[in-house]
Write a protein that holds these residues in place. Structure first.
Motif, PDB file in Angstrom:
ATOM      1  N   ARG A 127      53.990  18.590 105.893  1.00 34.09           N
ATOM      2  CA  ARG A 127      52.872  17.707 106.381  1.00 34.09           C
ATOM      3  C   ARG A 127      52.322  18.585 107.317  1.00 34.09           C
ATOM      4  O   ARG A 127      51.128  18.465 107.602  1.00 34.09           O
ATOM      5  CB  ARG A 127      53.523  16.534 107.237  1.00 34.09           C
ATOM      6  N   ASN A 128      52.933  19.820 108.172  1.00 36.26           N
ATOM      7  CA  ASN A 128      52.586  20.327 109.172  1.00 36.26           C
ATOM      8  C   ASN A 128      52.001  21.957 108.730  1.00 36.26           C
ATOM      9  O   ASN A 128      51.858  22.614 109.485  1.00 36.26           O
ATOM     10  CB  ASN A 128      53.369  20.443 110.091  1.00 36.26           C
ATOM     11  N   SER A 129      51.883  22.084 107.339  1.00 34.63           N
ATOM     12  CA  SER A 129      51.641  23.461 106.949  1.00 34.63           C
ATOM     13  C   SER A 129      50.624  23.326 105.721  1.00 34.63           C
ATOM     14  O   SER A 129      49.983  22.273 105.305  1.00 34.63           O
ATOM     15  CB  SER A 129      52.920  24.128 106.294  1.00 34.63           C
ATOM     16  N   ILE A 130      49.977  24.513 105.420  1.00 33.15           N
ATOM     17  CA  ILE A 130      49.032  24.515 104.408  1.00 33.15           C
ATOM     18  C   ILE A 130      49.990  25.199 103.215  1.00 33.15           C
ATOM     19  O   ILE A 130      50.492  26.120 103.295  1.00 33.15           O
ATOM     20  CB  ILE A 130      47.932  25.510 104.678  1.00 33.15           C
ATOM     21  N   THR A 131      50.007  24.546 102.044  1.00 29.26           N
ATOM     22  CA  THR A 131      51.023  24.723 100.961  1.00 29.26           C
ATOM     23  C   THR A 131      50.227  24.860  99.869  1.00 29.26           C
ATOM     24  O   THR A 131      49.466  24.120  99.431  1.00 29.26           O
ATOM     25  CB  THR A 131      52.169  23.547 100.896  1.00 29.26           C
ATOM     26  N   LEU A 152      56.061  27.736  94.904  1.00 32.26           N
ATOM     27  CA  LEU A 152      55.396  27.374  96.312  1.00 32.26           C
ATOM     28  C   LEU A 152      55.347  28.638  97.112  1.00 32.26           C
ATOM     29  O   LEU A 152      56.084  29.420  97.238  1.00 32.26           O
ATOM     30  CB  LEU A 152      56.111  26.059  96.811  1.00 32.26           C
ATOM     31  N   ALA A 153      54.620  28.314  98.186  1.00 31.41           N
ATOM     32  CA  ALA A 153      54.041  29.286  99.336  1.00 31.41           C
ATOM     33  C   ALA A 153      53.424  28.278 100.419  1.00 31.41           C
ATOM     34  O   ALA A 153      52.639  27.749 100.084  1.00 31.41           O
ATOM     35  CB  ALA A 153      53.209  30.587  99.180  1.00 31.41           C
ATOM     36  N   ARG A 154      53.886  28.671 101.617  1.00 25.97           N
ATOM     37  CA  ARG A 154      53.454  27.928 102.947  1.00 25.97           C
ATOM     38  C   ARG A 154      53.125  28.643 103.771  1.00 25.97           C
ATOM     39  O   ARG A 154      53.459  29.939 104.099  1.00 25.97           O
ATOM     40  CB  ARG A 154      54.815  26.927 103.146  1.00 25.97           C
ATOM     41  N   VAL A 155      52.156  28.193 104.591  1.00 25.23           N
ATOM     42  CA  VAL A 155      51.597  29.005 105.875  1.00 25.23           C
ATOM     43  C   VAL A 155      51.660  27.845 106.858  1.00 25.23           C
ATOM     44  O   VAL A 155      51.084  26.704 106.961  1.00 25.23           O
ATOM     45  CB  VAL A 155      49.979  29.456 105.600  1.00 25.23           C
ATOM     46  N   VAL A 156      52.382  28.599 107.981  1.00 27.41           N
ATOM     47  CA  VAL A 156      52.074  27.684 109.227  1.00 27.41           C
ATOM     48  C   VAL A 156      51.432  28.453 110.118  1.00 27.41           C
ATOM     49  O   VAL A 156      51.394  29.570 110.279  1.00 27.41           O
ATOM     50  CB  VAL A 156      53.726  27.676 109.954  1.00 27.41           C
TER      51      VAL A 156
END
Length: 144
Positions: A40-44, A58-62
């Motif tokens: 919810r708090n990231s760009i995934t 997947l890969a996620r950016v905070v």
């Protein structure tokens, strides 16, 4: 194998993503509710197998979308590795309009350095970064 890569949060399969992350060396046993909050708090970016509809990577950016972006949770199911899926996940995140002006991107890894080098990542001088880890009981399933 045709793969779709998307940043659409509606296409995220929480159960599949939780299963993937709970089995990694960097977040073993991570709780499902923690994964849900992180998403919810990231760009995934997620990779979806077009033939089955299954989430396979997947890969996620905070990020604050201005000065800092932490690339994390890059994972591709074993049977899809070596086919450019991770590269496509990174490409999709790097093209995200809200990340175009970010001053610094970073990541932590013990493998896949070649992949990240192709995307412009370089080692940080030793001694420059520090970390503080929170208590495992806040994010990890109880052991036993």
């Amino acid at each position: 194998m045709p793969i779709t890569v998307t940043l659409d949060p509606a296409r995220q399969d929480l159960d599949a993503i939780h299963r993937m992350l709970a089995g990694t060396y960097w977040s073993p046993g991570i709780r499902r509710d923690v994964v849900a909050e992180a998403l919810r708090n990231s760009i995934t970016a997620v990779a979806i197998d077009d033939a089955t509809g299954a989430t396979v990577g997947l890969a996620r950016v905070v990020t604050d979308r201005a000065t800092f972006a932490w690339l994390c949770d890059v994972f591709v199911e074993e049977r899809f590795r070596g086919q450019g899926v991770a590269r496509r996940l990174l490409d999709a995140l790097e093209r995200e309009p809200s990340l175009q002006g970010v001053r610094r991107w970073c990541l932590a890894t013990r493998d896949a350095r070649g992949l990240y080098a192709k995307h412009g990542y370089v080692p940080v001088p030793e001694g420059r970064w520090m970390e503080r880890q929170g208590p495992k009981e806040r994010w990890q399933e109880p052991q036993g």
